[in-house]
Design a protein around this motif. Structure first.
Motif, PDB file in Angstrom:
ATOM      1  N   SER A   1     -11.787  -1.239  10.403  1.00  0.00           N
ATOM      2  CA  SER A   1     -10.664  -1.429   9.484  1.00  0.00           C
ATOM      3  C   SER A   1     -10.873  -2.707   8.685  1.00  0.00           C
ATOM      4  O   SER A   1     -11.404  -3.696   9.187  1.00  0.00           O
ATOM      5  CB  SER A   1      -9.347  -1.481  10.251  1.00  0.00           C
ATOM      6  OG  SER A   1      -9.386  -2.494  11.233  1.00  0.00           O
TER       7      SER A   1
ATOM      8  N   SER B   1      -9.620  -4.855   4.638  1.00  0.00           N
ATOM      9  CA  SER B   1      -8.773  -4.925   3.459  1.00  0.00           C
ATOM     10  C   SER B   1      -9.295  -6.018   2.552  1.00  0.00           C
ATOM     11  O   SER B   1      -9.758  -7.067   3.030  1.00  0.00           O
ATOM     12  CB  SER B   1      -7.330  -5.221   3.850  1.00  0.00           C
ATOM     13  OG  SER B   1      -6.522  -5.441   2.700  1.00  0.00           O
TER      14      SER B   1
ATOM     15  N   TRP C   1      -2.674  -9.848  -2.897  1.00  0.00           N
ATOM     16  CA  TRP C   1      -2.855  -8.682  -2.018  1.00  0.00           C
ATOM     17  C   TRP C   1      -3.381  -9.217  -0.698  1.00  0.00           C
ATOM     18  O   TRP C   1      -4.382  -9.919  -0.667  1.00  0.00           O
ATOM     19  CB  TRP C   1      -3.815  -7.662  -2.619  1.00  0.00           C
ATOM     20  CG  TRP C   1      -4.011  -6.481  -1.697  1.00  0.00           C
ATOM     21  CD1 TRP C   1      -5.012  -6.299  -0.795  1.00  0.00           C
ATOM     22  CD2 TRP C   1      -3.153  -5.347  -1.584  1.00  0.00           C
ATOM     23  NE1 TRP C   1      -4.838  -5.119  -0.104  1.00  0.00           N
ATOM     24  CE2 TRP C   1      -3.697  -4.515  -0.576  1.00  0.00           C
ATOM     25  CE3 TRP C   1      -1.977  -4.953  -2.215  1.00  0.00           C
ATOM     26  CZ2 TRP C   1      -3.106  -3.317  -0.204  1.00  0.00           C
ATOM     27  CZ3 TRP C   1      -1.386  -3.757  -1.844  1.00  0.00           C
ATOM     28  CH2 TRP C   1      -1.961  -2.940  -0.854  1.00  0.00           C
TER      29      TRP C   1
ATOM     30  N   GLY D   1      -4.011  -8.998   3.762  1.00  0.00           N
ATOM     31  CA  GLY D   1      -4.328  -8.214   4.945  1.00  0.00           C
ATOM     32  C   GLY D   1      -4.345  -9.117   6.159  1.00  0.00           C
ATOM     33  O   GLY D   1      -4.707 -10.292   6.069  1.00  0.00           O
TER      34      GLY D   1
ATOM     35  N   LYS E   1      -1.579  -4.204   5.650  1.00  0.00           N
ATOM     36  CA  LYS E   1      -1.767  -4.596   4.246  1.00  0.00           C
ATOM     37  C   LYS E   1      -0.421  -4.775   3.553  1.00  0.00           C
ATOM     38  O   LYS E   1       0.540  -4.062   3.843  1.00  0.00           O
ATOM     39  CB  LYS E   1      -2.595  -3.547   3.508  1.00  0.00           C
ATOM     40  CG  LYS E   1      -3.926  -3.199   4.177  1.00  0.00           C
ATOM     41  CD  LYS E   1      -4.620  -2.058   3.463  1.00  0.00           C
ATOM     42  CE  LYS E   1      -5.914  -1.671   4.152  1.00  0.00           C
ATOM     43  NZ  LYS E   1      -5.669  -1.095   5.489  1.00  0.00           N
TER      44      LYS E   1
END
Length: 778
Positions: A485, A487, A514, A516, A533
């Protein structure tokens, strides 16, 4: 006749030349902060007095027409004529620093670099000036711009409408949990980090500045203060908190600090009885003796030590150790009979933190840190009734329990580069974390175990364009874990100043990011890592002057597949609801006004609304919602010598949401194990908080022997607790609080299905605490 006239003039002269008492304060002209150890001298060079740690001085001069020299290393000297001052018991001397402000530039490797003072960088002395040295560090943080509220009776904070868990905390560069004592639903909690060991607090809400692992909202970064290189000690002896901080030299050129604090057990029980439990056994018309049980067994302490080193090149390093330990048992008497006691342990558990961190900062712009963090929690939740049919004793009232150990090894590197791209200063930030989780909980008549190990990497490249009037920060990077995983990370933050003069200016700012962050969730009893996120944006402005600052802003947040609020004791139960996304909108405004040294006002107001959008096309209110969240501090020095100060604080929050859970416990069906489930729902009641506190400080003047500072304080919490007027409820009162959770059976014939609903109980009553604080040194 001539002799009478001569006697008259001699008498007038002797009165004019008699010693005159003067009292006043010395302030920094740029910050309006008091300056300690300032010398007042005659023209002859004879020293009269030195200002104390609060900038105060008191002495006698030969006459009211005396000329004095005000002298302090690092500041321009100041000549004053006392005849120019109408009131010699209220003198204010303002000094200007010898170092001129040239756009706040610093010299690094022979080149000039423009550095802005962060709008969210605050010295602890400034926070204390508005609120006093209050019990909990969180009560200082709520003053800071961007903080949009505080969770009920907790150190958890919301930042621009975020959830409390979205805010990260850093001790230096090492990310640590939001460490607090006894967060049990009443205001006995206390930050494990001692505010007296800090120099300042910074808030970073974009990746262009601050640590790479900032969480989903912002990082609150505690900057430790370098210990003094001479022996000194600070102490506080209060009815609730006792603490001791010792600082001393350590080998050659190094310094050492040791801090110990404890919460008084007797007063914690008093706090609990006032804020946690209803006093059900009271009958003013009965002479029957009341038999009472001991409803609390609470203990809490913390230890902090720091070794700090500095070499001749300007490189510095520090080694920090922190340990805290809490144990608690809360019992509920289930009978109303005056002469009987039937106590049930409704909450029982332990909590401890251990932090060991090393940090090295080179003067050329390279720094790195290494750290280890361990958090151990255990908790047991019971009800006061046997709600499970077919079971007896403690099993009939047992809701759930767990024990969890969280560990983290962390290493980080930050590098400032001397080169430029498109005129921008360049920096690189890398943090590597190894997480370990181990959880134990009872289910299926056995002790179940879950484990997790995860490696997480945060990497950022940062570009900064800083001039005197404009600041632009751009950062691009990524967060990823070895399970696959990941981001992207990105932020752009722009600030523009419009100067009126050297001190007053307007500021406009805009930023978007943005984000994460590492998170984990349970699928039955297994723990699975993932990267959560979110996106955020803000727009606002500010007017800043020497005595007045105003900072309004609006903000918005968006979360992709967010994790819903969960019960710690039911974490391994599968959540039936799932959120596709969440959105948040809000407004905030902070206003601060102060006079030279008599009066100051601080106000922080915000309004937040958001929703979780669920898969079933339903919604759930966002957990940090509030129609209006207010914080006010009013500080007043009523006497001209300012030895006594009054601080009036008011906090109010309207319409905060509550949740309840539909629970289906784990069970055996046809010989197979069926794991429990939970379903979160919006509760029909809301939580409101109204509280007004008063603090009185008495600062003793001068330096008495080895004592450098002595203060007596008296603090009364919720002074309007017994106010019954409906229209003035916002000032205080015994507001119902969300104390804990209790069960409500859905099916009388089932021992597995029930609702967990908020237990609303008596809120904060009037509570008075007092003590003495001081510092002495050699």
């Amino acid at each position: 006749m001539f002799r009478r006239i001569l006697y008259f003039f001699l008498l007038a002269y002797s009165a004019w030349a008699a010693p005159v008492r003067i009292v006043g304060v010395v302030l920094d002209g740029a910050t309006d902060r008091p300056i300690a150890d300032v010398e007042l001298l005659y023209k002859s060079g004879k020293t009269l007095v030195q200002s104390n740690s609060f900038g105060r001085f008191e002495t006698e001069v030969e006459s009211q027409n005396a000329s004095l020299l005000v002298l302090k290393k690092g500041y321009d000297s100041l000549w004053v004529e006392l005849s120019d001052y109408p009131d010699l018991l209220d003198l204010v001397f303002v000094l200007s620093a010898e170092l001129r402000d040239l756009g706040q530039s610093t010299i690094v490797a022979g080149e000039a670099e423009i550095q802005w003072q962060s709008a969210h960088q605050v010295e602890l002395s400034e926070l204390e000036d508005a609120a006093g040295m209050r019990l909990d560090l969180a009560e200082h943080l709520t003053q800071m711009s961007g903080i949009s509220g505080q969770k009920d009776f907790s150190s958890d904070l919301y930042y621009n409408g975020s959830r409390a868990k979205d805010v990260s905390y850093h001790l230096g560069r090492l990310r640590v949990p939001n460490m607090r004592h006894l967060d049990l639903g009443f205001p006995g909690n206390l930050s494990v980090i001692n505010p007296r060991t800090l120099s300042q607090i910074e808030t970073h809400d974009h990746y262009g500045a601050g640590p790479a692992d900032q969480g989903l909202a912002a990082s609150i970064q505690y900057q430790p203060q370098a210990p003094r290189d001479s022996f000194s000690a600070s102490f506080s002896l209060g009815v609730t908190l006792q603490e001791l901080v010792i600082e001393s030299p350590f080998f050659i050129g190094n310094s050492f600090r040791f801090s110990f604090r404890r919460l008084d057990e007797a007063m914690l029980k008093n706090l609990g009885e006032k804020f946690f439990l209803e006093m059900k056994k009271s009958d003013p018309y009965s002479d029957e003796p009341i038999k009472t049980a001991n409803p609390f067994n609470l203990s809490a302490f913390d230890i902090t030590s720091t070794i700090y080193g500095l070499d001749s090149m300007g490189n510095n390093w520090s080694l920090n150790l922190l340990y805290s330990d809490d144990e608690y048992v809360i019992r509920q008497d289930t009978t109303n009979a005056m002469s009987e006691v039937n106590s049930i342990d409704i909450i029982k558990g332990t909590q401890s933190f251990f932090v060991l961190g090393f940090e090295y900062n080179a003067f050329l712009g390279t720094s790195f840190h290494l750290g280890y963090v361990r958090e151990l929690d255990s908790d047991t939740l019971r009800d006061t009734t046997g709600f499970r049919t077919g079971l007896v004793g403690e099993e009939a009232s047992f809701i759930d329990g767990y024990e969890m150990e969280k560990t983290k090894w962390s290493a980080g590197l930050e590098k400032q580069f001397s080169g430029h791209i498109l005129g921008a200063d360049l920096a690189f930030n890398l943090v590597i974390d190894r997480y370990g989780l181990e959880r134990q909980f009872p289910d299926f008549s056995a002790l179940q175990k879950s484990k997790l190990q995860a490696y997480v990497f945060n990497a950022l490249s940062q570009m900064r364009w800083h001039s005197i009037n404009r600041k632009t920060d751009l950062a691009i990077g990524a967060v990823t874990s070895l399970d696959g995983s990941s981001s992207p990370l990105a932020s752009l933050d722009i600030e523009q100043k419009f100067f009126k003069n050297d001190q007053d200016y307007f500021r406009l700012f805009w930023g978007s990011a943005w984000r994460g962050d590492f998170e984990y969730r349970y699928i039955q009893k297994e723990i699975h890592p993932f990267i959560e996120k979110a996106a955020s944006t803000k727009l606002g402005g500010a007017y800043v002057s020497k005595y007045l600052s105003i900072e309004p802003q609006t903000f918005a947040r968006y979360y992709l597949n967010p994790k819903l609020p969960e019960l710690q004791a039911h974490a391994h139960y599968s959540e039936l609801n799932k959120a596709n996304y969440a959105w948040v909108l809000g407004l905030q405004n902070k206003i601060e006004w102060k006079s030279s040294h008599h009066f100051s006002v601080l106000s922080n107001a915000s309004s937040v609304y958001g929703e979780y959008e669920l898969e079933n096309k339903k919604s759930l209110p966002w957990e940090s919602n509030a129609r209006l969240d207010l914080l006010h501090h009013f500080r007043f020095y009523p006497r001209k010598d300012s030895l006594v100060s009054f601080i009036l604080s008011h906090q109010a929050a309207w319409h905060r949401p509550l949740y309840y859970y539909k629970v289906k416990a784990s069970r055996m069906e046809s010989g197979e194990e069926v794991w429990g489930t939970r379903e979160i729902k919006s509760y029909h009641l809301y939580s409101d908080l109204f509280r007004t506190d008063l603090r009185v400080n008495l600062d003793l003047p001068g330096q008495k022997s080895i004592f450098k500072q002595v203060r007596f304080y008296l603090e009364a919490n919720n002074i309007f607790a017994h106010l019954k007027a409906k229209h003035f409820r916002f000032l205080g009162g015994e507001n119902d609080r969300n104390r804990s959770l209790v069960t409500q059976k859905q099916d009388e014939n089932s021992k597995y299905t029930y609702d967990l609903v908020p237990l609303m109980s008596k809120g904060m009553g009037l509570f008075i605490q007092f003590g003495v604080e001081g510092r002495f040194g050699i």
